[in-house]
Write a protein that holds these residues in place. Structure first.
Motif, mmCIF file in Angstrom:
data_model
loop_
_atom_site.group_PDB
_atom_site.id
_atom_site.type_symbol
_atom_site.label_atom_id
_atom_site.label_comp_id
_atom_site.label_asym_id
_atom_site.label_seq_id
_atom_site.Cartn_x
_atom_site.Cartn_y
_atom_site.Cartn_z
ATOM 1 N N GLY A 92 -24.709 2.264 -6.866
ATOM 2 C CA GLY A 92 -25.411 2.646 -8.075
ATOM 3 C C GLY A 92 -24.538 3.169 -9.188
ATOM 4 N N LYS A 93 -23.222 3.075 -9.028
ATOM 5 C CA LYS A 93 -22.308 3.547 -10.071
ATOM 6 C C LYS A 93 -21.575 2.365 -10.674
ATOM 7 N N ALA A 94 -21.389 2.424 -12.004
ATOM 8 C CA ALA A 94 -20.729 1.314 -12.694
ATOM 9 C C ALA A 94 -19.227 1.402 -12.609
ATOM 10 N N VAL A 95 -18.683 2.609 -12.457
ATOM 11 C CA VAL A 95 -17.235 2.826 -12.491
ATOM 12 C C VAL A 95 -16.856 3.744 -11.340
ATOM 13 N N HIS A 96 -15.764 3.399 -10.643
ATOM 14 C CA HIS A 96 -15.270 4.197 -9.526
ATOM 15 C C HIS A 96 -13.782 4.471 -9.729
ATOM 16 N N TYR A 97 -13.378 5.730 -9.528
ATOM 17 C CA TYR A 97 -11.974 6.123 -9.675
ATOM 18 C C TYR A 97 -11.434 6.625 -8.332
ATOM 19 N N ARG A 98 -10.225 6.160 -7.990
ATOM 20 C CA ARG A 98 -9.532 6.726 -6.832
ATOM 21 C C ARG A 98 -8.034 6.597 -7.051
ATOM 22 N N MET A 99 -7.292 7.552 -6.545
ATOM 23 C CA MET A 99 -5.840 7.480 -6.514
ATOM 24 C C MET A 99 -5.391 7.604 -5.064
ATOM 25 N N HIS A 100 -4.275 6.984 -4.747
ATOM 26 C CA HIS A 100 -3.764 7.030 -3.383
ATOM 27 C C HIS A 100 -3.184 8.421 -3.121
ATOM 28 N N PRO A 101 -3.478 9.015 -1.953
ATOM 29 C CA PRO A 101 -2.953 10.357 -1.676
ATOM 30 C C PRO A 101 -1.433 10.451 -1.787
ATOM 31 N N ALA A 102 -0.721 9.342 -1.522
ATOM 32 C CA ALA A 102 0.734 9.381 -1.622
ATOM 33 C C ALA A 102 1.217 9.531 -3.060
ATOM 34 N N ASN A 103 0.316 9.335 -4.020
ATOM 35 C CA ASN A 103 0.690 9.497 -5.434
ATOM 36 C C ASN A 103 0.408 10.897 -5.965
ATOM 37 N N LEU A 104 0.083 11.848 -5.085
ATOM 38 C CA LEU A 104 -0.206 13.204 -5.550
ATOM 39 C C LEU A 104 0.942 13.871 -6.312
ATOM 40 N N PRO A 105 2.209 13.475 -6.114
ATOM 41 C CA PRO A 105 3.248 14.053 -6.979
ATOM 42 C C PRO A 105 2.970 13.876 -8.471
ATOM 43 N N ALA A 106 2.161 12.863 -8.829
ATOM 44 C CA ALA A 106 1.806 12.686 -10.242
ATOM 45 C C ALA A 106 0.830 13.761 -10.709
ATOM 46 N N LEU A 107 0.243 14.510 -9.797
ATOM 47 C CA LEU A 107 -0.565 15.672 -10.145
ATOM 48 C C LEU A 107 0.251 16.954 -10.015
ATOM 49 N N THR A 108 0.948 17.106 -8.912
ATOM 50 C CA THR A 108 1.676 18.361 -8.677
ATOM 51 C C THR A 108 2.812 18.554 -9.676
ATOM 52 N N VAL A 109 3.295 17.487 -10.305
ATOM 53 C CA VAL A 109 4.374 17.637 -11.276
ATOM 54 C C VAL A 109 3.933 18.511 -12.447
ATOM 55 N N ALA A 110 2.641 18.565 -12.724
ATOM 56 C CA ALA A 110 2.126 19.403 -13.809
ATOM 57 C C ALA A 110 1.845 20.829 -13.350
ATOM 58 N N ARG A 111 2.009 21.104 -12.075
ATOM 59 C CA ARG A 111 1.859 22.432 -11.483
ATOM 60 C C ARG A 111 0.507 23.083 -11.803
ATOM 61 N N PRO A 112 -0.593 22.388 -11.550
ATOM 62 C CA PRO A 112 -1.901 23.014 -11.799
ATOM 63 C C PRO A 112 -2.155 24.144 -10.808
ATOM 64 N N ASP A 113 -2.712 25.224 -11.306
ATOM 65 C CA ASP A 113 -3.107 26.325 -10.431
ATOM 66 C C ASP A 113 -4.500 26.100 -9.872
ATOM 67 N N VAL A 114 -5.349 25.405 -10.637
ATOM 68 C CA VAL A 114 -6.706 25.108 -10.179
ATOM 69 C C VAL A 114 -7.063 23.689 -10.593
ATOM 70 N N CYS A 115 -7.549 22.913 -9.629
ATOM 71 C CA CYS A 115 -8.079 21.576 -9.911
ATOM 72 C C CYS A 115 -9.595 21.643 -9.802
ATOM 73 N N VAL A 116 -10.264 21.472 -10.922
ATOM 74 C CA VAL A 116 -11.723 21.446 -10.932
ATOM 75 C C VAL A 116 -12.190 20.083 -10.436
ATOM 76 N N LEU A 117 -13.144 20.092 -9.528
ATOM 77 C CA LEU A 117 -13.634 18.852 -8.919
ATOM 78 C C LEU A 117 -15.112 18.590 -9.185
ATOM 79 N N ALA A 118 -15.764 19.470 -9.904
ATOM 80 C CA ALA A 118 -17.195 19.298 -10.168
ATOM 81 C C ALA A 118 -17.382 18.305 -11.307
ATOM 82 N N ASN A 119 -17.322 17.028 -10.969
ATOM 83 C CA ASN A 119 -17.468 15.990 -11.991
ATOM 84 C C ASN A 119 -18.130 14.757 -11.389
#
Length: 389
Positions: A92-119
């Protein structure tokens, strides 16, 4: 004083995932696009070749340098993608987003203290995909807010300790107006998101109760909320009332997101409300139809707030303390080009300033000599003297 970095949607899946070192399955089930690499080609068609594979820092580009210069104490991002290898597309969704867990360095490089997931994308690959997302982020040492293995975990605020002895508390939730299906709500025995069904006074009061249960003197309470539609600058009165009710109840910063471009900035009772921070990192280049909103322009919000209350004591919500009062808001304009953030050109910075100043009733937006935008409460107009005796 504490400095916060907040931004809008960080979407490292789909086309972004495909240019990183460990691309996942590119299969999509969209009406017109069936391969995530198509979004890379769309970006290339308007802005030139995109190298692959890229370094994990590539999607953030100049934003990383800007963050180093700003030196925020706490970094908060809305991570709008599942981090999973799952292939069970949510129906029932038109668009789906996923990233491979092995690509998490592309998130941790920005050093987030909190990742909001309510979306409206964190369960794009079902509850199993959400649980893998939670596990992957935990393994990377990242705090999360707004989703969990049950309702208690989803609603639990992320806590970031401060050198002052207080904390930044980040409580996150999402609303149906942003496209979150009601069935995604976390329950006592089901993983999901912290979900608020409407903009009623009762719903606002329920969020306030959670804030009051957690907040102590010396804490800064940030409520991060995924709400509203994608386009336009109008903020419904019901949403404004809801945000005001949060501030009245003790919230210091309202961090809104979901819209694809920045929305109005508001100061209310000496607190900051960002109604919509816009997109930040994604693969949306080359998608036409809403060019007048300049969704290629992105903003890094750097918020400074006062810390003046001795930490640890209970908070009297009827007597707001100086802690949490905004002492500055600096907005760093960036532009998405080749799936990377670059400094926005001078003319585009001026356009952003003019636009946000026009739509932000009660806030004055100024373009500074260094190219950043600043915001401050707009002085009330003096009363008009009549012509009577």
């Amino acid at each position: 004083m504490v400095t916060l970095f907040v931004c809008g949607d960080v979407m490292l899946g789909r086309g972004v995932d495909q240019i990183l070192a460990h691309p996942g399955d590119p299969a999509l089930r969209e009406d017109y696009v069936r391969d995530a690499r198509t979004y890379v080609r769309l970006a290339e068609s308007v802005n030139g070749p995109v190298p692959a594979p890229v370094d994990p820092s590539w999607p953030w580009g100049e934003a990383l340098r800007s963050l180093e210069e700003a030196a925020p104490d706490v970094r908060i991002v809305n991570l709008e993608t599942a981090v999973t290898r799952a292939d069970a597309f949510a129906p029932g969704k038109a668009v789906h987003y996923r990233m491979h867990p092995a690509n998490l360095p592309a998130l941790t490089v920005a050093r987030p203290d909190v990742c909001v997931l309510a979306n409206n994308h964190v369960l794009d690959f079902g509850r199993a995909g959400l649980e893998e997302t939670l596990d992957s982020l935990a393994d990377a040492g990242l705090r999360t807010a707004g989703a969990g293995r049950d309702a208690d975990e989803a609603w639990a605020p992320a806590e970031v300790p401060l050198r002052s002895g207080g904390r930044v508390l980040v409580l996150a939730f999402g609303m149906r107006t942003s496209g979150i299906p009601p069935g995604w709500a976390a329950s006592a025995d089901l993983p999901g998101v912290a979900y608020v069904p409407d903009l009623s006074a009762d719903s606002a009061a329920a969020v306030v109760r959670r804030v009051r249960q957690a907040k102590r003197a010396g804490d800064i309470a940030v409520v991060s909320v995924h709400w509203g539609d994608n386009w336009g600058y109008h903020v419904p009165q019901a949403q404004i009332r809801f945000a005001h009710a949060l501030v009245d109840g003790g919230v210091d910063v309202v961090h809104g997101h979901s819209s694809h471009h920045p929305r109005p900035v508001e100061f209310y009772r000496d607190r900051l409300i960002l109604h919509g921070c816009g997109d930040f990192v994604d693969d949306y280049e080359g998608i036409g139809g809403y060019e007048k909103y300049r969704d290629d322009l992105r903003i890094a919000y750097v918020v400074t707030v006062a810390t003046a209350t001795a930490p640890g004591r209970p908070v009297d919500m009827n007597h707001p303390a100086a802690t949490g009062r905004p002492t500055g808001l600096r907005m760093i304009p960036l532009q998405a080009r080749r799936i990377r953030l670059e400094p926005a050109p001078d003319g585009d910075r001026a356009w952003l300033c003019t636009t946000l100043d026009r739509v932000s009733e009660g806030a004055r937006i100024t373009l500074e000599p260094d190219g950043t935008l600043t915001a401050a409460p707009r002085a009330a107009a003096p009363p008009v003297r009549g012509n009577g005796p």
